[in-house]
Design a protein around this motif. Structure first.
Motif, mmCIF file in Angstrom:
data_model
loop_
_atom_site.group_PDB
_atom_site.id
_atom_site.type_symbol
_atom_site.label_atom_id
_atom_site.label_comp_id
_atom_site.label_asym_id
_atom_site.label_seq_id
_atom_site.Cartn_x
_atom_site.Cartn_y
_atom_site.Cartn_z
ATOM 1 N N TYR A 55 0.127 -14.780 -1.077
ATOM 2 C CA TYR A 55 -0.111 -14.571 0.287
ATOM 3 C C TYR A 55 0.300 -13.086 0.516
ATOM 4 C CZ TYR A 55 1.634 -15.388 5.109
ATOM 5 O OH TYR A 55 1.814 -15.307 6.632
ATOM 6 N N ASN A 56 -0.836 -12.465 1.181
ATOM 7 C CA ASN A 56 -0.830 -11.040 1.694
ATOM 8 C C ASN A 56 -1.233 -10.640 2.777
ATOM 9 O OD1 ASN A 56 -0.894 -8.246 0.988
ATOM 10 N ND2 ASN A 56 -2.766 -8.310 -0.056
ATOM 11 N N PRO A 57 -0.206 -11.111 3.968
ATOM 12 C CA PRO A 57 -0.472 -10.581 5.079
ATOM 13 C C PRO A 57 -0.416 -9.112 5.319
ATOM 14 C CG PRO A 57 1.550 -11.635 5.013
ATOM 15 C CD PRO A 57 1.023 -11.881 3.460
ATOM 16 N N VAL A 61 5.541 -7.977 19.109
ATOM 17 C CA VAL A 61 4.688 -6.802 18.685
ATOM 18 C C VAL A 61 4.436 -7.111 17.282
ATOM 19 C CG1 VAL A 61 4.961 -4.363 17.751
ATOM 20 C CG2 VAL A 61 5.975 -4.934 20.111
ATOM 21 N N ALA A 62 3.088 -6.861 17.119
ATOM 22 C CA ALA A 62 2.502 -6.810 15.627
ATOM 23 C C ALA A 62 2.579 -5.585 15.151
ATOM 24 C CB ALA A 62 0.857 -7.207 15.755
ATOM 25 N N ASN A 63 3.089 -5.507 13.914
ATOM 26 C CA ASN A 63 3.304 -4.059 12.993
ATOM 27 C C ASN A 63 3.156 -4.378 11.669
ATOM 28 O OD1 ASN A 63 3.149 -1.346 13.202
ATOM 29 N ND2 ASN A 63 5.400 -1.492 12.548
ATOM 30 N N LYS A 64 3.237 -3.408 10.859
ATOM 31 C CA LYS A 64 2.869 -3.590 9.420
ATOM 32 C C LYS A 64 3.925 -4.677 8.824
ATOM 33 C CE LYS A 64 0.576 -1.746 7.683
ATOM 34 N NZ LYS A 64 -0.601 -2.290 7.039
ATOM 35 N N ILE A 65 3.556 -5.350 7.864
ATOM 36 C CA ILE A 65 4.314 -6.443 7.499
ATOM 37 C C ILE A 65 5.690 -5.781 7.052
ATOM 38 C CG2 ILE A 65 3.394 -6.030 5.132
ATOM 39 C CD1 ILE A 65 4.423 -9.384 6.643
ATOM 40 N N GLY A 66 6.737 -6.566 7.407
ATOM 41 C CA GLY A 66 8.171 -6.028 6.976
ATOM 42 C C GLY A 66 8.845 -5.490 8.246
ATOM 43 N N THR A 67 8.263 -5.290 9.326
ATOM 44 C CA THR A 67 8.908 -4.854 10.479
ATOM 45 C C THR A 67 9.795 -6.011 11.084
ATOM 46 O OG1 THR A 67 6.929 -3.361 11.178
ATOM 47 C CG2 THR A 67 8.630 -3.929 12.755
ATOM 48 N N PHE A 68 9.424 -7.124 11.140
ATOM 49 C CA PHE A 68 10.016 -8.370 11.666
ATOM 50 C C PHE A 68 11.391 -8.513 10.864
ATOM 51 C CE2 PHE A 68 10.129 -13.475 11.977
ATOM 52 C CZ PHE A 68 11.287 -13.187 13.136
ATOM 53 N N TRP A 102 0.823 -1.226 0.115
ATOM 54 C CA TRP A 102 -0.083 0.061 -0.045
ATOM 55 C C TRP A 102 1.074 1.178 -0.052
ATOM 56 C CZ3 TRP A 102 -5.408 1.512 0.149
ATOM 57 C CH2 TRP A 102 -6.217 0.583 -0.097
ATOM 58 N N LEU A 103 2.154 1.130 0.224
ATOM 59 C CA LEU A 103 3.053 2.348 0.095
ATOM 60 C C LEU A 103 2.623 3.403 0.900
ATOM 61 C CD1 LEU A 103 3.167 2.309 -3.901
ATOM 62 C CD2 LEU A 103 4.814 1.225 -2.306
ATOM 63 N N ASP A 146 2.264 -15.351 18.942
ATOM 64 C CA ASP A 146 1.654 -16.454 18.338
ATOM 65 C C ASP A 146 0.124 -16.556 18.385
ATOM 66 O OD1 ASP A 146 4.190 -17.306 17.918
ATOM 67 O OD2 ASP A 146 4.217 -18.801 19.603
ATOM 68 N N ASP A 147 -0.551 -15.686 19.408
ATOM 69 C CA ASP A 147 -1.863 -15.680 19.542
ATOM 70 C C ASP A 147 -2.338 -14.446 18.771
ATOM 71 O OD1 ASP A 147 -1.698 -17.667 21.166
ATOM 72 O OD2 ASP A 147 -1.064 -16.255 22.981
ATOM 73 N N ILE A 148 -1.645 -13.532 18.157
ATOM 74 C CA ILE A 148 -2.202 -12.066 17.459
ATOM 75 C C ILE A 148 -3.015 -12.889 16.172
ATOM 76 C CG2 ILE A 148 -1.726 -10.253 16.465
ATOM 77 C CD1 ILE A 148 0.541 -9.728 18.179
ATOM 78 N N PRO A 149 -4.267 -12.505 15.787
ATOM 79 C CA PRO A 149 -4.861 -12.575 14.671
ATOM 80 C C PRO A 149 -4.424 -11.810 13.417
ATOM 81 C CG PRO A 149 -6.322 -11.124 15.916
ATOM 82 C CD PRO A 149 -5.166 -11.596 16.957
ATOM 83 N N ILE A 150 -3.810 -12.587 12.576
ATOM 84 C CA ILE A 150 -2.958 -11.333 11.438
ATOM 85 C C ILE A 150 -4.040 -11.463 10.228
ATOM 86 C CG2 ILE A 150 -1.154 -11.216 9.776
ATOM 87 C CD1 ILE A 150 -0.261 -10.937 12.625
ATOM 88 N N GLU A 151 -4.394 -10.025 9.754
ATOM 89 C CA GLU A 151 -5.245 -9.928 8.807
ATOM 90 C C GLU A 151 -4.551 -10.194 7.579
ATOM 91 O OE1 GLU A 151 -7.302 -5.942 6.921
ATOM 92 O OE2 GLU A 151 -6.276 -5.658 8.601
ATOM 93 N N THR A 152 -5.269 -10.875 6.612
ATOM 94 C CA THR A 152 -4.885 -10.778 5.298
ATOM 95 C C THR A 152 -5.697 -10.205 4.328
ATOM 96 O OG1 THR A 152 -5.860 -13.192 4.770
ATOM 97 C CG2 THR A 152 -3.593 -13.006 5.686
ATOM 98 N N ARG A 153 -5.310 -9.701 3.226
ATOM 99 C CA ARG A 153 -5.995 -8.874 2.167
ATOM 100 C C ARG A 153 -6.190 -9.656 0.988
ATOM 101 N NH1 ARG A 153 -7.628 -4.102 4.092
ATOM 102 N NH2 ARG A 153 -7.610 -3.113 2.005
ATOM 103 N N GLU A 154 -6.947 -8.935 0.017
ATOM 104 C CA GLU A 154 -7.246 -9.561 -1.109
ATOM 105 C C GLU A 154 -5.899 -9.770 -1.983
ATOM 106 O OE1 GLU A 154 -9.666 -7.579 -3.911
ATOM 107 O OE2 GLU A 154 -9.345 -5.428 -2.784
ATOM 108 N N SER A 155 -6.053 -10.692 -3.187
ATOM 109 C CA SER A 155 -4.734 -10.992 -3.800
ATOM 110 C C SER A 155 -4.590 -9.813 -4.801
ATOM 111 C CB SER A 155 -4.957 -12.164 -4.961
ATOM 112 O OG SER A 155 -6.199 -12.384 -5.598
ATOM 113 N N ARG A 156 -5.542 -9.058 -5.446
ATOM 114 C CA ARG A 156 -5.384 -8.025 -6.361
ATOM 115 C C ARG A 156 -4.340 -7.045 -5.913
ATOM 116 N NH1 ARG A 156 -8.228 -6.193 -10.744
ATOM 117 N NH2 ARG A 156 -7.833 -3.946 -11.204
ATOM 118 N N GLU A 157 -4.158 -6.787 -4.487
ATOM 119 C CA GLU A 157 -3.296 -5.731 -3.910
ATOM 120 C C GLU A 157 -1.929 -6.097 -4.670
ATOM 121 O OE1 GLU A 157 -5.772 -4.475 0.064
ATOM 122 O OE2 GLU A 157 -3.773 -5.339 0.002
#
Length: 354
Positions: free
Chosen positions: A311-313, A246-253, A195-196, A283-294
Motif C-alpha cells: 500500500y503506497n499512497p 487538506v491533502a498533503n504528502k503522506i504522513g501529514t495527517f 522518496w525522502l 473524502d472526495d479527493i483522489p489519492i494517488e498511489t504509486r508502484e510497489s517497487r518504491e
C-alpha cells in the motif's frame, strides 16, 4: 530568496529545462524537455514535484504541444496533450488550475489557422511569475503569525521550497522569511519516506542557505514534539477542499494528530490555486498511489518479501479540525472550516477560487 535554484526554465531554443530532482543532493542534472508527452512523463517520474511546480511544468507542456501542432486539427491535438498532462499526477489541483488557464487561451483562438504559441507561452510565464509573487506574499503572512510569540523551532514535512514552486516556496517560504526576521530558532525536517524529499531536498535547501536544520527519521516526530521546543508544524498542500480539509504528502495527517496532542500549532501554507471548492470534503479527493517497487526496493536491493501486498499512497488528508491556520497569498484563515473558508474567500476574491 533562493535565486540560484531554478528548477524550471524555458530556454531560448524553445525547449523546457527541468532540474532533475531525483538526483539531488548528490549531483545537479538537468533534463531537456521538448514534447508535452515528455513533460507529462517528467511529472509522473518525479523529475519535478510539488503542486505549484507541477502546474507550471504542465503549462509549459501545453506550449510544447502547441509548437508542434499544425493544420486545422491543432485544437484536438492540444486537447489530447492536456488530457495526458492532467493524468500525470491527479491529486495536485494546481495541475488542473494551470491547464484551465491554458485552455482558456486555446478556446479564445480555437478558430484560428494555427495555435497561439506566443500567447500560450506568455500565459505559462505569467503562471510561473505569479507563483513566485504568491510565495513571497505567503512567506510574509506566515511570518507575521510567528511574530506573535517568542521564537521557537518549527517542524516541516516533505519539500515545499524553491524546488517545489516558482521560487522561495510555500511552507518553506514561510520558514525562510521567518528565519530572515529572527522569528524561528531551528528547523526540524522529517525525512519523508519513501522518496525522502525532506532528506534529499528540504534539508539540502536549508543547508544551502545556512538555516540550521536537523533531519530526523519520520517516526521520531512524536519524540521531538513532546520536548516542548517546537512551536509550529508548518506544511504545504496539494489540495484544500471547501470545508478546509487538506491533502498533503503522506504522513501529514499523523503529524497533525501528534501536534494537537502535544499542543503544537499546525499551519498549512498554500496558494489559492490549491483550493478546490468543487469538493465538499477530503473524502472526495483522489489519492494517488504509486508502484510497489518504491517500498520493496532500495535501489537494486530487495527489502521486502516477494509477492507481499503493498500500500503506497502518496498523500493523506488532514481534517480541518486539526489545522490552526491556512495561509494563502491573500491572507490568513484561522480555525478553518466550511463557513470561515467560504466567508474569507468571498471577501478576498468575489470571483471565487479554483
Amino acid at each position: 530568496m533562493t535565486a540560484h535554484l531554478t528548477p524550471i526554465r524555458w530556454c531560448d531554443d524553445d525547449s523546457l529545462e527541468l532540474l532533475d530532482q531525483r538526483w539531488l543532493p548528490s549531483r545537479r542534472e538537468t533534463l531537456r524537455i521538448d514534447t508535452a508527452e515528455a513533460a507529462a512523463e517528467a511529472i509522473t517520474a518525479m523529475v519535478v514535484r510539488g503542486a505549484p511546480a507541477i502546474g507550471i511544468t504542465a503549462a509549459y507542456g501545453v506550449v510544447l504541444a502547441a509548437r508542434q501542432a499544425t493544420g486545422p486539427e491543432w485544437p484536438a491535438r492540444l486537447d489530447a496533450a492536456m488530457t495526458r498532462l492532467g493524468a500525470s499526477r491527479p491529486t495536485a489541483i494546481n495541475l488542473f488550475w494551470a491547464l484551465e488557464r491554458m485552455r482558456a487561451v486555446i478556446t479564445a483562438h480555437r478558430h484560428a489557422d494555427a495555435p497561439p504559441v506566443e500567447r500560450l507561452l506568455e500565459t505559462a510565464r505569467d503562471i510561473q511569475r505569479q507563483d513566485l509573487a504568491d510565495c513571497l506574499a505567503m512567506g510574509a503572512y506566515g511570518a507575521e503569525l510567528l511574530a506573535r510569540e517568542a521564537p521557537k523551532a518549527v517542524m516541516t514535512h516533505c519539500n515545499t521550497g524553491a524546488l517545489a514552486t516558482g521560487g522561495h516556496g510555500t511552507a518553506l517560504g514561510v520558514i525562510r522569511t521567518a528565519w530572515d526576521r529572527g522569528l524561528i530558532t531551528h528547523v526540524h525536517a522529517n525525512e519523508t519516506r519513501p522518496w525522502l524529499q525532506g532528506a534529499r531536498l528540504t534539508a539540502w535547501e536549508l543547508a544551502e542557505e545556512r538555516i540550521p536544520v536537523t533531519l530526523a527519521v519520520d517516526s521520531a516526530a512524536s519524540l521531538l514534539l513532546a520536548q516542548g521546543k517546537i512551536g509550529w508544524l508548518i506544511v504545504g498542500a496539494d489540495r484544500v477542499t471547501a470545508n478546509g480539509d487538506v491533502a498533503n504528502k503522506i504522513g501529514t495527517f499523523a503529524l497533525a494528530v501528534q501536534a494537537r496532542h502535544f499542543g503544537v500549532k499546525v499551519m498549512v501554507v498554500a496558494p489559492t490555486s490549491t483550493f478546490d471548492a468543487s469538493l465538499a470534503s477530503g473524502d472526495d479527493i483522489p489519492i494517488e498511489t504509486r508502484e510497489s517497487r518504491e517500498l520493496t526496493h532500495q535501489g537494486e536491493r530487495v527489502v521486502a518479501p516477494d509477492g507481499i501486498d503493498i500500500y503506497n499512497p502518496v498523500f493523506d488528508v488532514t481534517p480541518a479540525g486539526l489545522i490552526d491556520v491556512i495561509v494563502s497569498e491573500k491572507g490568513v484563515i484561522e480555525s478553518p472550516d466550511r463557513n470561515s473558508l467560504a466567508a474569507w474567500l468571498d471577501a478576498s476574491d468575489p470571483g471565487g477560487f479554483a
